[in-house]
Motif scaffolding. Structure first.
Motif, PDB file in Angstrom:
ATOM      1  N   GLY A  75       0.751  -1.258  -0.073  1.00 40.82           N
ATOM      2  CA  GLY A  75       0.099  -0.029   0.047  1.00 40.82           C
ATOM      3  C   GLY A  75       0.955   1.244   0.068  1.00 40.82           C
ATOM      4  O   GLY A  75       0.527   2.311  -0.741  1.00 40.82           O
ATOM      5  N   ARG A  76       1.788   1.139   0.856  1.00 47.70           N
ATOM      6  CA  ARG A  76       2.772   2.306   0.675  1.00 47.70           C
ATOM      7  C   ARG A  76       3.640   2.430  -0.504  1.00 47.70           C
ATOM      8  O   ARG A  76       3.860   3.623  -1.033  1.00 47.70           O
ATOM      9  CB  ARG A  76       3.979   1.909   1.989  1.00 47.70           C
ATOM     10  CG  ARG A  76       3.163   2.319   3.512  1.00 47.70           C
ATOM     11  CD  ARG A  76       4.415   2.385   4.529  1.00 47.70           C
ATOM     12  NE  ARG A  76       4.961   1.540   4.522  1.00 47.70           N
ATOM     13  CZ  ARG A  76       4.770   0.237   5.311  1.00 47.70           C
ATOM     14  NH1 ARG A  76       3.535   0.110   5.949  1.00 47.70           N
ATOM     15  NH2 ARG A  76       5.699  -0.885   5.189  1.00 47.70           N
ATOM     16  N   ALA A  77       4.052   1.246  -0.939  1.00 42.99           N
ATOM     17  CA  ALA A  77       4.750   1.283  -2.644  1.00 42.99           C
ATOM     18  C   ALA A  77       3.741   1.922  -3.457  1.00 42.99           C
ATOM     19  O   ALA A  77       4.101   2.855  -4.504  1.00 42.99           O
ATOM     20  CB  ALA A  77       5.091  -0.047  -2.834  1.00 42.99           C
ATOM     21  N   ALA A  78       2.616   1.395  -3.385  1.00 45.89           N
ATOM     22  CA  ALA A  78       1.514   2.007  -4.592  1.00 45.89           C
ATOM     23  C   ALA A  78       1.474   3.452  -4.380  1.00 45.89           C
ATOM     24  O   ALA A  78       1.367   4.158  -5.254  1.00 45.89           O
ATOM     25  CB  ALA A  78       0.183   1.238  -4.621  1.00 45.89           C
ATOM     26  N   ALA A  79       1.274   3.886  -3.283  1.00 50.82           N
ATOM     27  CA  ALA A  79       0.727   5.193  -2.836  1.00 50.82           C
ATOM     28  C   ALA A  79       2.130   6.071  -3.315  1.00 50.82           C
ATOM     29  O   ALA A  79       2.113   7.154  -3.756  1.00 50.82           O
ATOM     30  CB  ALA A  79       0.204   5.428  -1.572  1.00 50.82           C
ATOM     31  N   ALA A  80       3.370   5.562  -2.703  1.00 54.73           N
ATOM     32  CA  ALA A  80       4.320   6.373  -2.975  1.00 54.73           C
ATOM     33  C   ALA A  80       4.833   6.397  -4.375  1.00 54.73           C
ATOM     34  O   ALA A  80       5.169   7.519  -5.034  1.00 54.73           O
ATOM     35  CB  ALA A  80       5.495   5.697  -2.279  1.00 54.73           C
ATOM     36  N   THR A  81       4.901   5.407  -5.195  1.00 57.12           N
ATOM     37  CA  THR A  81       5.284   5.366  -6.653  1.00 57.12           C
ATOM     38  C   THR A  81       4.084   6.299  -7.369  1.00 57.12           C
ATOM     39  O   THR A  81       4.527   7.283  -8.099  1.00 57.12           O
ATOM     40  CB  THR A  81       5.157   4.209  -7.133  1.00 57.12           C
ATOM     41  OG1 THR A  81       3.921   3.583  -7.008  1.00 57.12           O
ATOM     42  CG2 THR A  81       6.329   3.395  -6.665  1.00 57.12           C
TER      43      THR A  81
END
Length: 196
Positions: free
Chosen positions: A73-79
């Motif tokens: 979730g953090r990776a999707a939001a960050a990218t």
């Protein structure tokens, strides 16, 4: 080139305008709660890029769980967010580039390269989200990836199109700046004997 598709100086604002449209669609995707929704009544599940909300069939209150508790979730939001920030920077650079009288075409090509980076970041976020969401979040009933997720993809498609135009624009530098003399074609040499 198509008439007025950046082949004239007055049309130079089309690309920054399209980038502005991509920014608006990106804002809708970032703020929208329609990344995933229940497909039909009863609407018991909805999710944004940031959280997943569920409720019982008779319940009126949503119980929300943050997707930032998951690494994916953090990776999707960050990218997606990094891509959006670079897109805003590209928009500002495009406005500056097309505002000055002497257009720096290498500068424009650099904006095109940055837009490809934006597209890569956004695509990574848009692919991670549905794959990992369906694997790790229990879905209730029939669900679909909805309007806000679609705005994310629409923004990405516009960015890819603009990236190609920004990269190819220097190939038509003389046409854009109006430095080409018109070419006249004659139907027969008899009508222009001085050309022989």
């Amino acid at each position: 080139m198509v008439a007025c598709s950046l082949a004239c100086w007055r049309c130079r604002w089309l690309l920054p305008l399209l980038l502005g449209l991509a920014i608006i669609m990106g804002i809708i995707a970032l703020a929208g709660r329609g990344w995933l929704e229940s497909e039909s009544d009863p609407y018991v599940h909805q999710a944004s890029l940031w959280e997943s909300c569920t409720r019982g069939e008779q319940d009126l209150n949503w119980n929300c769980e943050s997707l930032m508790d998951y690494g994916w979730g953090r990776a999707a939001a960050a990218t997606y967010l990094v891509g959006f920030v670079i897109l805003v920077i590209c928009f500002a650079l495009a406005v500056i580039a097309f505002s000055i009288e002497i257009l720096r075409f290498n500068f424009v090509r650099g904006i095109g390269g940055l837009l490809f980076v934006v597209a890569a970041f956004q695509i990574i976020g848009l692919v991670i989200y549905p794959v990992k969401f369906t694997e790790e979040i229990p879905l209730m009933g029939a669900n679909m990836f909805s309007w806000a997720y679609g705005f994310g993809w629409a923004s990405t498609v516009v960015v890819i199109g603009c990236a190609f135009f920004f990269c190819c624009l220097p190939n038509w530098e003389d046409e854009v700046l109006g430095n080409i003399k018109p070419t006249y074609y004659y139907s027969s040499p008899d009508r222009a004997p001085y050309l022989n």
